[in-house]
Write a protein that holds these residues in place. Structure first.
Motif, PDB file in Angstrom:
ATOM      1  N   TRP A  88      55.445  31.680   3.658  1.00 54.36           N
ATOM      2  CA  TRP A  88      54.768  31.078   4.935  1.00 54.36           C
ATOM      3  C   TRP A  88      52.909  31.438   4.555  1.00 54.36           C
ATOM      4  N   LEU A  89      53.186  32.106   3.526  1.00 54.42           N
ATOM      5  CA  LEU A  89      51.694  32.566   3.570  1.00 54.42           C
ATOM      6  C   LEU A  89      51.065  31.959   2.148  1.00 54.42           C
ATOM      7  N   ASP A  90      50.530  30.669   2.030  1.00 55.94           N
ATOM      8  CA  ASP A  90      50.160  30.126   1.075  1.00 55.94           C
ATOM      9  C   ASP A  90      49.255  29.806   1.040  1.00 55.94           C
TER      10      ASP A  90
ATOM     11  N   GLU B 112      55.478  42.640   1.404  1.00 56.43           N
ATOM     12  CA  GLU B 112      56.224  41.873   2.317  1.00 56.43           C
ATOM     13  C   GLU B 112      54.853  40.476   2.143  1.00 56.43           C
ATOM     14  N   ILE B 113      54.069  40.827   2.419  1.00 60.06           N
ATOM     15  CA  ILE B 113      53.049  40.011   2.573  1.00 60.06           C
ATOM     16  C   ILE B 113      52.974  39.536   1.043  1.00 60.06           C
TER      17      ILE B 113
ATOM     18  N   SER C  51      43.859  45.038   7.069  1.00 60.88           N
ATOM     19  CA  SER C  51      44.353  44.951   8.683  1.00 60.88           C
ATOM     20  C   SER C  51      45.193  46.013   8.495  1.00 60.88           C
ATOM     21  N   PHE C  52      46.297  46.056   8.089  1.00 54.54           N
ATOM     22  CA  PHE C  52      47.706  47.110   7.752  1.00 54.54           C
ATOM     23  C   PHE C  52      46.894  48.468   7.314  1.00 54.54           C
TER      24      PHE C  52
ATOM     25  N   GLU D 156      41.759  36.931   0.089  1.00 50.54           N
ATOM     26  CA  GLU D 156      42.080  35.596   0.502  1.00 50.54           C
ATOM     27  C   GLU D 156      43.440  36.148   1.504  1.00 50.54           C
ATOM     28  N   LEU D 157      43.589  35.383   2.072  1.00 51.39           N
ATOM     29  CA  LEU D 157      44.845  35.393   4.086  1.00 51.39           C
ATOM     30  C   LEU D 157      45.466  36.408   3.549  1.00 51.39           C
ATOM     31  N   ARG D 158      45.676  36.856   2.269  1.00 47.52           N
ATOM     32  CA  ARG D 158      46.402  38.031   1.770  1.00 47.52           C
ATOM     33  C   ARG D 158      45.742  39.422   2.202  1.00 47.52           C
TER      34      ARG D 158
END
Length: 270
Positions: free
Chosen positions: A227-229, A221-222, A254-255, A246-248
């Motif tokens: 939306w995760l740019d 999903e990520i 975290s998960f 990166e944000l991803r």
């Protein structure tokens, strides 16, 4: 919304994330049939839902379900007012490194430390949204975590990601914990964090039945999320580190950490 509640101890506490009894599907049908098949046992349901999630039942909940608790992820109560800043600062001094370790070297002991710090804080009042996400101390912790792990990423994007992830994390740790002889989660993720919390707090047996590998599903999903740019590829910085988070990575790590502590805490994994 179902409001069935009871303070009595049940045989099994089922922890469900985004499924039964409000969403129909394979996992929900499995949970419904499990409860009906064991009509000699009593059940509590802990239902983890997104903010403003659907609460219209798609199933007739069996009579052996005695207690239902709803946890709306990221929806934290305000918390007690008048708690001194020094108390909030002490809380974050205790939980900052464990929060980082849950992303980089996740172990049950890190979750235990966070739970212990929240319990110490509760002697002064109820922790809530104001202290954990809005206080000056939370801001200082957020910026330090940003600079130490993702300083090359747009700060605004990190800010909202931090709040989303930790808002869900804290809402799970501060929600009611029904009394049960055993706790059974149908996935890891936030449900797994709740399961690990139950094991630490009660010492009761814990079971995970995975109907899909949560970390793999979130990774897919990520990886494909529009939306995760992350804007780092557009930077004018001429130097590039060998590996930059990166944000991803923040989401995925975290998960992964949440799932790891769930695996460590459970007695049986199916």
């Amino acid at each position: 919304m179902l409001k069935l509640t009871s303070n009595e101890e049940t045989d099994v506490c089922l922890v469900l994330e985004g499924t039964y009894p409000y969403i129909s599907g394979g996992v929900s049908s499995w949970a419904h049939n499990l409860i009906k098949a064991h009509n000699d046992l009593t059940f509590s349901l802990v239902l983890l839902l997104p903010p403003h999630g659907e609460t219209k039942p798609k199933y007739d909940v069996p009579k052996n379900v005695k207690n239902i608790d709803h946890i709306f992820l990221q929806e934290l109560k305000g918390g007690s007012h008048g708690i001194k800043g020094a108390v909030v600062e002490e809380l974050f001094s205790k939980i900052e490194m464990p929060l980082l370790n849950l992303q980089t070297n996740p172990k049950t002991k890190h979750l235990r430390t966070i739970m212990s710090a929240l319990e110490d804080f509760s002697k002064h009042g109820t922790p809530g949204h104001h202290h954990l996400l809005e206080s000056q101390q939370s801001w200082v912790t957020l910026t330090r975590m940003y600079n130490s792990t993702m300083g090359d990423t747009a700060f605004l994007d990190y800010f909202w990601t931090w709040r989303a992830l930790l808002g869900g994390f804290f809402s799970v740790l501060l929600a009611p914990l029904p009394k049960a002889r055993m706790y059974h989660a149908l996935c890891t993720g936030y449900a797994g964090v709740y399961l690990a919390r139950a094991n630490i707090a009660t010492g009761r047996p814990c079971l995970i039945t995975e109907h899909g590998i949560y970390t793999n599903e979130r990774r897919i999903e990520i990886a494909s999320a529009d939306w995760l740019d992350d804007q780092k590829e557009f930077t004018l910085n001429v130097t590039k580190k060998k590996y930059e988070r990166e944000l991803r990575d923040f989401w995925i790590d975290s998960f992964y950490g949440y799932s790891t502590v769930a695996y460590d805490a459970c007695d049986y994994l199916i």
